[in-house]
Structures are given as structure tokens and as C-alpha cells.
Design a protein around this motif. Structure first.
Motif, PDB file in Angstrom:
ATOM      1  N   LEU A 130       0.847  -1.189   0.000  1.00 42.39           N
ATOM      2  CA  LEU A 130       0.000   0.000   0.000  1.00 42.39           C
ATOM      3  C   LEU A 130       0.884   1.240   0.000  1.00 42.39           C
ATOM      4  O   LEU A 130       1.850   1.320   0.777  1.00 42.39           O
ATOM      5  N   GLY A 131       0.552   2.180  -0.853  1.00 42.15           N
ATOM      6  CA  GLY A 131       1.379   3.376  -0.941  1.00 42.15           C
ATOM      7  C   GLY A 131       0.667   4.511  -1.642  1.00 42.15           C
ATOM      8  O   GLY A 131      -0.563   4.540  -1.746  1.00 42.15           O
ATOM      9  N   SER A 170      -2.961   1.879  -4.230  1.00 43.46           N
ATOM     10  CA  SER A 170      -2.421   3.240  -4.201  1.00 43.46           C
ATOM     11  C   SER A 170      -3.508   4.199  -3.735  1.00 43.46           C
ATOM     12  O   SER A 170      -4.617   4.227  -4.273  1.00 43.46           O
ATOM     13  N   PHE A 171      -3.188   5.001  -2.716  1.00 43.63           N
ATOM     14  CA  PHE A 171      -4.122   6.011  -2.226  1.00 43.63           C
ATOM     15  C   PHE A 171      -3.943   7.291  -3.042  1.00 43.63           C
ATOM     16  O   PHE A 171      -2.841   7.818  -3.169  1.00 43.63           O
ATOM     17  N   VAL A 226      -6.496   1.688  -7.409  1.00 42.12           N
ATOM     18  CA  VAL A 226      -6.390   3.080  -6.988  1.00 42.12           C
ATOM     19  C   VAL A 226      -7.568   3.389  -6.076  1.00 42.12           C
ATOM     20  O   VAL A 226      -8.726   3.360  -6.508  1.00 42.12           O
ATOM     21  N   PHE A 227      -7.269   3.649  -4.813  1.00 40.62           N
ATOM     22  CA  PHE A 227      -8.313   4.021  -3.869  1.00 40.62           C
ATOM     23  C   PHE A 227      -8.544   5.523  -3.990  1.00 40.62           C
ATOM     24  O   PHE A 227      -7.628   6.318  -3.750  1.00 40.62           O
ATOM     25  N   GLU A 248      -8.615   2.903   6.720  1.00 41.50           N
ATOM     26  CA  GLU A 248      -9.728   2.346   7.483  1.00 41.50           C
ATOM     27  C   GLU A 248     -10.385   1.184   6.752  1.00 41.50           C
ATOM     28  O   GLU A 248     -10.898   0.254   7.382  1.00 41.50           O
ATOM     29  N   GLU A 249     -10.387   1.197   5.430  1.00 42.14           N
ATOM     30  CA  GLU A 249     -11.052   0.148   4.656  1.00 42.14           C
ATOM     31  C   GLU A 249     -10.148  -1.049   4.355  1.00 42.14           C
ATOM     32  O   GLU A 249     -10.595  -2.051   3.789  1.00 42.14           O
TER      33      GLU A 249
END
Length: 318
Positions: free
Chosen positions: A41-42, A65-66, A86-87, A96-97
Motif C-alpha cells: 500500500l502506498g 495506491s491512495f 487506486v483508492f 480504514e477500509e
């Protein structure tokens, strides 16, 4: 303007060296920890350089990826692999998710400083949820000018007071750091952030501890620090401390490792490479004889240290 619209994050030489060091270290640790079963996650921005390395070098299949919602369509378009999700939204919502039962490698790569509360808030949230054997890294801007000089009422603040305003109980005391200046601020900030992560994990009641060893300081334009390490229980702590890379790598440890590579032309680099590796220190006279001009000794020392990691750039006509 978003930072990715002003900076191509794949072309910063010191950042590039840091990234190579980190993934070289992770590859070394992978002889003990099966990172192919982890999630990554990044904050891939539009280039996803670290995501490519996580997928290619570590074999990680689940990548997230946020990205802020307004930029997420462009980020989705630029995904190098379809297994990158891609979040769309703040990293805090993505955190949180996330299913934290799966071991993770997390790189919260901010371009802002601690004046953005998300840096310390997101780091603490991950630290309170992440599973044993997982890795967290946080990159943050360490420019002294980001410490507020005034409070909301316009009252003047010294640097300790300014940090107290934005970091609250994570701020350093004047006994710990008598003075805060440009020479030591990166160490001050690294100390505060590492301690904040340790405290958040401890308060979560999940047991174990945070072992800090992925710590770097570099400056392509703004001074930046990365602090990172692994959350361990008794079993994973033993595995980590028996790992050959962890025991022998010159690039890891509890203190910030400085990264500074000199700007060189392609021809200069080739000429210096022909003199390396060398048991003896590469000197200004060596370079004068080889190139016909001098380079500062500090530049030669830096290049000798990182020449195998020095990035190469070029233009390709497609």
C-alpha cells in the motif's frame, strides 16, 4: 497545483537512490519473509515507480495506491499493471477500509511536512492496525520553514512551541533537543515520528514492538526524511535479527542514513566508473588526471559510495 504536476518523482536522483536501497533491503529480507504473500500500500501518484519494484522484485500481487478523488481517474489511467487498485479518497479512508489481517508493506510517501496532521494521524492509525511481520515507511518534508511561527491568534512561537502546536504530545522537549535548527531538524522530526509510531502501536494493545531500521535523509530540492521498520512479535523478531541482510547491510540502522549523490553528466559518470571500485579513496588528483578537471572531494566520496545505485536518464524516441 498537485505536486505531481510540478515534479516527476521518477527523476529525482537522491530519491531514486533511496528507493533502490529500500527495495534492495526488502529483497534481502525476503529470504526470511515471503513478501510475495504480502500486500503493498502506498501513494503511487502518476508514476507508480515503487509499485513496479514491489511487483517485479518482491512478487507482490495485491497493490493499492491512495490518491485523492479528483486525481484518481488520471492515476487509474497511468497504472502500469491492472492489479494495482487506486483508492479514490484520502489515505485515512483507505487505511480504514484495508484488511490488516494480511501482512503488509506500507509506504506513506508524503511531500508535505508535519504541519499536515495526516502525516502523524495516518502513521499512528496504520501502526495500531498492522499485523506482525509487516513494514511501515513514512516519508515527510523536513524543511525547517514548515514549523509554524505563529499561533491562530498571531502570537509569535519559537520552534519548540511551533512543533508543540502541530505535533501535540509527539513534540520534542527542550531538554531532549535544546536547540532546533536546520542542522538537526531532520533528526528531531525523525525522532518524533518514530516515537509516535512506537507509542501508537503500544497503545493498540496488539503486543510486540516496532523495530526501526529503514531511515534515510536526502535532499533533491526540499530536505526529506524517511523513517521505517518492521512490527514484530517474538517469532518475527528472531527471524529478522537472524537475517543476513539485516545483520550486514550498511544502509540500515536506527539513525538516519544520509543520501547525497552529485549531479554528473553521463560522460563524467562513465569516466568515474572506470576508476571504481577502488580499495584506495578516489581523490581529486585521480579525477584531474583522468578527466582533466577537479571535482570536490565530498562529491567523489558520495559518488564512490553510491555509484552502483546512481540513476541513468535518457530520452527515448518512440
Amino acid at each position: 497545483m498537485a505536486s505531481f504536476e510540478a515534479i516527476n518523482y521518477s527523476l529525482r536522483p537522491n530519491k531514486c537512490v533511496e528507493r533502490k536501497i529500500i527495495f534492495e533491503t526488502l529483497v534481502g529480507l525476503s529470504s526470511t519473509f515471503d513478501f510475495s504473500q504480502y500486500q503493498y500500500l502506498g501513494m503511487g501518484s502518476m508514476w507508480f515507480v515503487d509499485f513496479v519494484m514491489a511487483h517485479k522484485q518482491l512478487g507482490i500481487e495485491k497493490l493499492v495506491s491512495f490518491e485523492l478523488a479528483e486525481y484518481s481517474p488520471r492515476a487509474t489511467f497511468n497504472r502500469p499493471y491492472k492489479n494495482i487498485k487506486v483508492f479514490a479518497g484520502p489515505a485515512a479512508e483507505g487505511i480504514e477500509e484495508t484488511d490488516w489481517s494480511k501482512p503488509s508493506i506500507v509506504w506513506l510517501d508524503y511531500d508535505c511536512g508535519p504541519e499536515n496532521s495526516a502525516v502523524f494521524d495516518d502513521s499512528a492509525t496504520v501502526a495500531s492496525k498492522i499485523s506482525s511481520g509487516s513494514i511501515l515507511m513514512v516519508t515527510v518534508n523536513a524543511h525547517l520553514g514548515r514549523i509554524p511561527g505563529q499561533d491562530s491568534e498571531g502570537n509569535t512561537l519559537n520552534r519548540h512551541e511551533g512543533l508543540k502546536l502541530i505535533l501535540k504530545d509527539a513534540a520534542p522537549s527542550s531538554e531532549e533537543f535544546k536547540h532546533i535548527n536546520q542542522k538537526n531538524y531532520h533528526n528531531v522530526l525523525a525522532t518524533c515520528l518514530t516515537r509516535h509510531i512506537e507509542r501508537a502501536h503500544r497503545r493498540s494493545g496488539r503486543g510486540g514492538k516496532f523495530v526501526s531500521f529503514l531511515n534515510y535523509y536526502y535532499k533533491d530540492n526540499a530536505p526529506m526524511i524517511t523513517i521505517g521498520g518492521m512490527f514484530v512479535d517474538e517469532e518475527s523478531d528472531t527471524k529478522l535479527r537472524e537475517n543476513r541482510c539485516f545483520l550486514n547491510s550498511e544502509y540500515i540502522g536506527p539513525a538516519l542514513y544520509p543520501i547525497q549523490v552529485p549531479p554528473l553528466t553521463h560522460r563524467e559518470r562513465i569516466s568515474l566508473d572506470a576508476l571504481l571500485p577502488s580499495i584506495e579513496q578516489l581523490t581529486e588528483d585521480d579525477v584531474l588526471n583522468r578527466l582533466g578537471f577537479r571535482l570536490d572531494q565530498s562529491q567523489l566520496d558520495d559518488y564512490s559510495k553510491f555509484y552502483k545505485l546512481y540513476p541513468s536518464y535518457g530520452e527515448v524516441t518512440l
